[in-house]
Design an enzyme around this catalytic site. Structure first.
Site, short mmCIF file in Angstrom:
data_model
loop_
_atom_site.label_atom_id
_atom_site.label_comp_id
_atom_site.label_asym_id
_atom_site.label_seq_id
_atom_site.Cartn_x
_atom_site.Cartn_y
_atom_site.Cartn_z
N ASP A 1 -6.65 26.12 -39.19
CA ASP A 1 -7.45 26.65 -40.29
C ASP A 1 -7.04 28.11 -40.51
OD1 ASP A 1 -9.54 26.80 -42.19
OD2 ASP A 1 -10.85 27.72 -40.71
N ASN B 1 2.51 7.50 4.27
CA ASN B 1 1.94 7.45 2.93
C ASN B 1 0.74 8.38 2.81
OD1 ASN B 1 2.31 6.21 0.36
ND2 ASN B 1 0.44 5.04 0.68
N THR C 1 2.24 12.58 4.37
CA THR C 1 3.35 13.23 3.68
C THR C 1 3.25 13.10 2.17
OG1 THR C 1 4.77 11.28 3.84
CG2 THR C 1 4.89 12.86 5.63
N GLU D 1 -1.18 6.39 -4.18
CA GLU D 1 -2.63 6.51 -4.35
C GLU D 1 -3.10 7.95 -4.51
OE1 GLU D 1 -2.20 6.01 0.20
OE2 GLU D 1 -1.23 5.29 -1.60
N GLU E 1 11.33 4.16 1.87
CA GLU E 1 10.68 3.35 2.90
C GLU E 1 10.93 1.87 2.66
OE1 GLU E 1 6.55 4.45 2.87
OE2 GLU E 1 7.08 6.57 2.72
N ASP F 1 -14.31 21.78 -40.13
CA ASP F 1 -13.17 21.50 -39.25
C ASP F 1 -13.50 20.46 -38.18
OD1 ASP F 1 -11.51 23.49 -40.45
OD2 ASP F 1 -12.60 25.02 -39.34
N ASN G 1 8.64 6.58 -1.34
CA ASN G 1 8.18 5.19 -1.17
C ASN G 1 9.34 4.21 -1.30
OD1 ASN G 1 5.71 6.34 -0.94
ND2 ASN G 1 4.84 5.47 -2.81
N VAL H 1 0.83 -1.20 0.00
CA VAL H 1 0.00 0.00 0.00
C VAL H 1 0.87 1.25 0.00
CG1 VAL H 1 -1.72 1.30 1.30
CG2 VAL H 1 -1.91 -1.18 1.13
N ALA H 2 1.97 1.20 0.79
CA ALA H 2 2.85 2.36 0.87
C ALA H 2 3.53 2.64 -0.46
CB ALA H 2 3.90 2.12 1.95
#
Length: 847
Positions: free
Chosen positions: A325, A682, A685, A283, A657, A592, A654, A278-279
């Site tokens: 154009d 996570n 920060t 996300e 870590e 166009d 990450n 997850v860390a």
């Protein structure tokens, strides 16, 4: 059978089994059953549920869903709720954007005329335009929107304005006679009229030849049904997400396996591995991207650019070609007299002729109505101080011989004291043939002006004693040359400067127009589209003879495409895209719309643009100013830079870590981070500083760079090295701090609290460092991003609370730090931040 423009009007009536008296009611009903209503078929609309579910197909979103499930599984419900919030917010924003963009085909139907005057069974009757069928006879008057495609049967001084379909800014003089030539573009089918165009002058009668989706506008509507293009950022994130998934799974499996080999408790090490997974997942990335794009879109409104689809903001930063154009985009879509030259001592009379020899009138708002060429002459006369009321008082109009396509002249007769003044204007060759003396110098001057892209009209006159009764063509002879006027649809202000800025930014500007090659090339030269190089022009007819391979071989050498059809515009864009170019297309007309939709980003004009063009585009210029695109490109580059900064920030943190957890046992140290610590770092920060980074100002010189190469990775230009170096420095600092804590005989909970706190502080310092990837923070200015500074202060305060508030220390498994341990933690943290900042100057890290 032959195209209708190649056969006579009588043959066309016969081919459609119609008569001059029109169709019978029974025949109309039969044909309506066969051909359907005269309306455009709406594109298949996606349901709301389809659009909503489509928001969850992105790889990154699927990863986040898995992360939320894992977070619930390991008992970290807060983190799971945050991830779900991000997923829902992303889906809601994407849903409303896509739902609002599903209206393009509906707008096409608004172009249709609502009613039409038909002749059926010999009787004039008003009918709903949707009920017209092939073979119907339709009466046309000035100002009418033409309700279907048709062959002209009868005309009187008839002209149409076809700019929305063909790109030509001036009105087209129509004819009755058949026109020879195969595969002619609509602009060259002079005896045909087309649905959605406007009658600019005169009156006429047409035979309906095509209705609904079989019309030229219907054919263009069919071209609009294409798959949406994927933006550069979406392509890069797709690759990034796939690599990230594999890396996260591999790291988690290795950590779990290594823990089992070391004799760790299976459940404990499994939860650590899941927490690490997850860390490792950024996300906050979808949220940061959405915030960054929304922020960019809001800023663009201030620059008169309305962003209809958020990804378009970033796409602009990657554009390598702008295909534009001419009419209404680079030019004003308004004919203007650029040059006027009068015979000796005839300047005033030429100005009066410009004011009087036309069929221009004013509407209730005082706007000039009529042929664009003639309204340009009237405006020129007004600029010379001539008022229409004064002109008509001085030279009262008595009779008129309207312009027609055979003699190509217009004559007006005016009272002049006790005599009569005959004013004549027309095509240069047709005026010189009726002058008292033939003058080659006049025709030479005409050719010189024509080479400059000017549309030239000659004026002549004579004063007579007896009033012609009536005025006839025989009176157009023995004239005196009065003067000449050269007209052009002039370039917009600031366009030249904007094109130069594009060139500096490494963006090629290419003109694609339905106008004549001479006019297009002349405008391109004025605008310096090719810079100092010679302009290479390709016509639609020449394009027709090229296959895809031949076009791709020369497409990057051509600066002007003239007299091209909507299909050919698509072909040009396809050719550029097949070579890996990211293409922006600007335009305002219906013609166009297909290419606006096919381009990586379509840019429509907000004032002169049709609804169809706007709905097919991703961005609308509210001021119709081409130079606004340059500001949008800068904004796009800023956003792309900020997304890369966030990725550099979050992945380096990450990875740091991961190295700390994976290598601590190797060095004989206790695992310094618990699952709750990993998830807190996570969540706090990564998320808040990431959103603050999305609002970072553009770095200096951003418009002096070349566009990001289409195939270039997000990690190019040394970003991967920077991520690795920063992660190694973080991990090294953590191990150093833990070694020092061990040497000072500190407990394992204290060691963990110190490393946990240090990583939080260092990651906040890293956020400040990545706010400028190309220069030091001191040089760039620490206070350039106040929200980021406030975020750092807020997050540091929260971290302190985790150390000294009993309820939080129990929840986060921390212990209060003594003065010595806190000082040691701060010292190592500051040293690590300084090392990260200095690492920018390692060769190969341009960012």
């Amino acid at each position: 059978m032959q195209p209708y423009y190649q056969i006579t009007a009588e043959q066309a009536i016969e081919a459609l089994a119609s008569t001059s008296q029109g169709l019978t009611a029974a025949e109309v009903a039969r044909r309506r059953a066969e051909f359907g209503l005269n309306m455009l078929v709406a594109a298949k609309q996606r349901s709301k549920w389809t659009i909503l579910l489509g928001q969850f197909k992105d790889v990154m979103i699927l990863i986040l869903i898995v992360a939320a499930v894992i977070s619930f599984f390991v008992g970290e419900h807060i983190d799971a709720y945050v991830i779900i919030g991000i997923i829902v917010a992303n889906a809601v924003i994407g849903f409303f954007q896509e739902y609002n963009a599903e209206e393009s085909m509906k707008k096409l139907q608004q172009i249709s005329a609502q009613h039409a005057i038909t002749i059926r069974e010999g009787v004039h009757q008003e009918v709903d335009a949707t009920h017209l069928v092939p073979g119907d006879m339709v009466v046309l008057e000035a100002g009418n929107i033409i309700p279907a495609d048709g062959r002209l049967i009868r005309i009187s001084a008839f002209k149409t304005q076809e700019a929305i379909l063909t790109g030509e800014s001036h009105a087209i003089e129509k004819v009755i006679a058949s026109v020879q030539g195969n595969d002619l573009l609509p602009a060259d089918q002079l005896n045909m009229v087309f649905k959605g165009t406007v009658v600019a002058n005169g009156s006429g009668q047409m035979l309906v030849t095509s209705t609904g989706m079989q019309t030229e506008i219907g054919r263009i509507a069919g071209l609009l049904e294409q798959d949406a293009t994927i933006t550069p950022l979406q392509q890069r994130l797709k690759k990034f997400s796939k690599v990230l998934v594999v890396a996260i799974i591999a790291i988690s499996v290795l950590v779990f396996g290594y823990g089992l080999l070391r004799g760790e408790q299976p459940l404990a090490i499994f939860m650590t591995a899941l927490s690490l997974a997850v860390a490792a997942l950024p996300e906050a990335l979808p949220a940061v991207i959405t915030v960054g794009l929304a922020n960019g879109a809001a800023r663009m409104v201030g620059h008169n650019a309305l962003i209809r689809k958020l990804p378009a903001v970033e796409t602009l930063g990657s554009v390598t070609y702008i295909c534009t154009d001419k009419t209404g985009t680079l030019t004003r879509n308004e004919m203007s007299v650029e040059k006027a030259w009068a015979a000796q001592e005839s300047e005033d009379l030429l100005s009066y002729a410009c004011m009087l020899n036309n069929e221009v009138h004013s509407d209730q708002h005082g706007r000039l109505m009529g042929d664009p060429t003639e309204t340009a002459l009237v405006r020129h006369a007004e600029s010379q101080g001539i008022r229409r009321e004064d002109a008509e008082s001085k030279y009262p109009l008595l009779q008129t011989l309207p312009f027609d396509s055979e003699r190509m002249r217009m004559t007006t007769l005016h009272a002049y004291q006790d005599r009569y003044l005959l004013l004549v204007k027309g095509a240069p060759s047709r005026i010189t043939e009726v002058l008292q003396e033939q003058r080659q110098d006049l025709l030479d001057q005409n050719r010189e002006w024509a080479r400059q892209g000017l549309r030239v009209l000659f004026f002549a006159y004579k004063i007579i004693d007896q009033r012609p009764d009536p005025l006839t063509l025989e009176d157009e002879h023995s004239l005196l040359f009065l003067g000449m006027a050269g007209m052009i649809d002039p370039p917009r202000e600031n366009v030249i400067e904007a094109i130069r800025d594009c060139r500096t930014a490494g963006i090629r500007v290419v003109m694609i127009t339905g106008d004549q090659p001479l006019t297009a090339t002349s405008i391109a030269e004025r605008l310096e589209i090719a810079g100092t190089r010679l302009i290479k022009t390709l016509t639609g007819k020449e394009l027709m003879d090229l296959d895809d391979a031949q076009l791709q071989a020369i497409v990057r050498e051509v600066s002007v495409y003239a007299r091209v059809s909507p299909e050919q515009k698509l072909k040009i864009i396809h050719a550029l895209q097949s070579q890996g170019q990211f293409v922006a297309m600007t335009g305002d007309g219906v013609n166009d719309a297909p290419s606006l939709k096919q381009a990586d980003i379509g840019v429509a004009m907000g004032i002169t643009g049709t609804d169809v063009a706007k709905e097919a585009s991703e961005m609308v210029l509210l001021d119709d100013n081409f130079s606004t695109i340059v500001k949008a490109v800068k904004e796009g580059r800023r956003i792309y830079d900020n997304i890369r900064k966030f990725i550099a920030y979050v992945l380096s943190c990450n990875l740091g870590e991961i190295l700390v957890i994976a290598l601590a046992p190797v060095f004989g140290l206790a695992i310094p981070l618990l699952p709750i610590h990993i998830l807190w770092i996570n969540l706090v920060t990564d998320g808040l500083p990431g959103v603050a980074l999305a609002a970072q100002k553009a770095e200096k010189g951003i418009m002096n760079r070349q566009p990001v190469p289409p195939g270039q990775s997000l990690f190019a230009q040394g970003l991967a090295m920077r991520i690795a170096v920063t992660a190694i420095l973080m991990a090294s600092a953590a191990f150093l701090l833990q070694f020092l804590a061990v040497r000072h005989n500190m407990t394992v909970p204290t060691q963990r609290t110190m490393v946990f706190t240090m990583l939080c502080i260092v990651q906040l310092g890293n956020a400040l460092s990545v706010s400028s990837l190309r220069q030091s923070v001191i040089t760039a200015g620490i206070f350039r991003n106040v929200p980021l500074l406030l975020t750092i202060v807020l997050t540091t305060g929260l971290q302190v609370l985790l150390l000294y508030v009993p309820a939080l220390t129990m929840l986060f498994k921390t212990v209060p730090l003594s003065t010595d341990s806190l000082s040691l933690t701060a010292l190592v943290s500051v040293g690590c931040i300084a090392a990260i900042e200095l690492s920018k100057f390692i060769p190969g890290q341009k960012g």
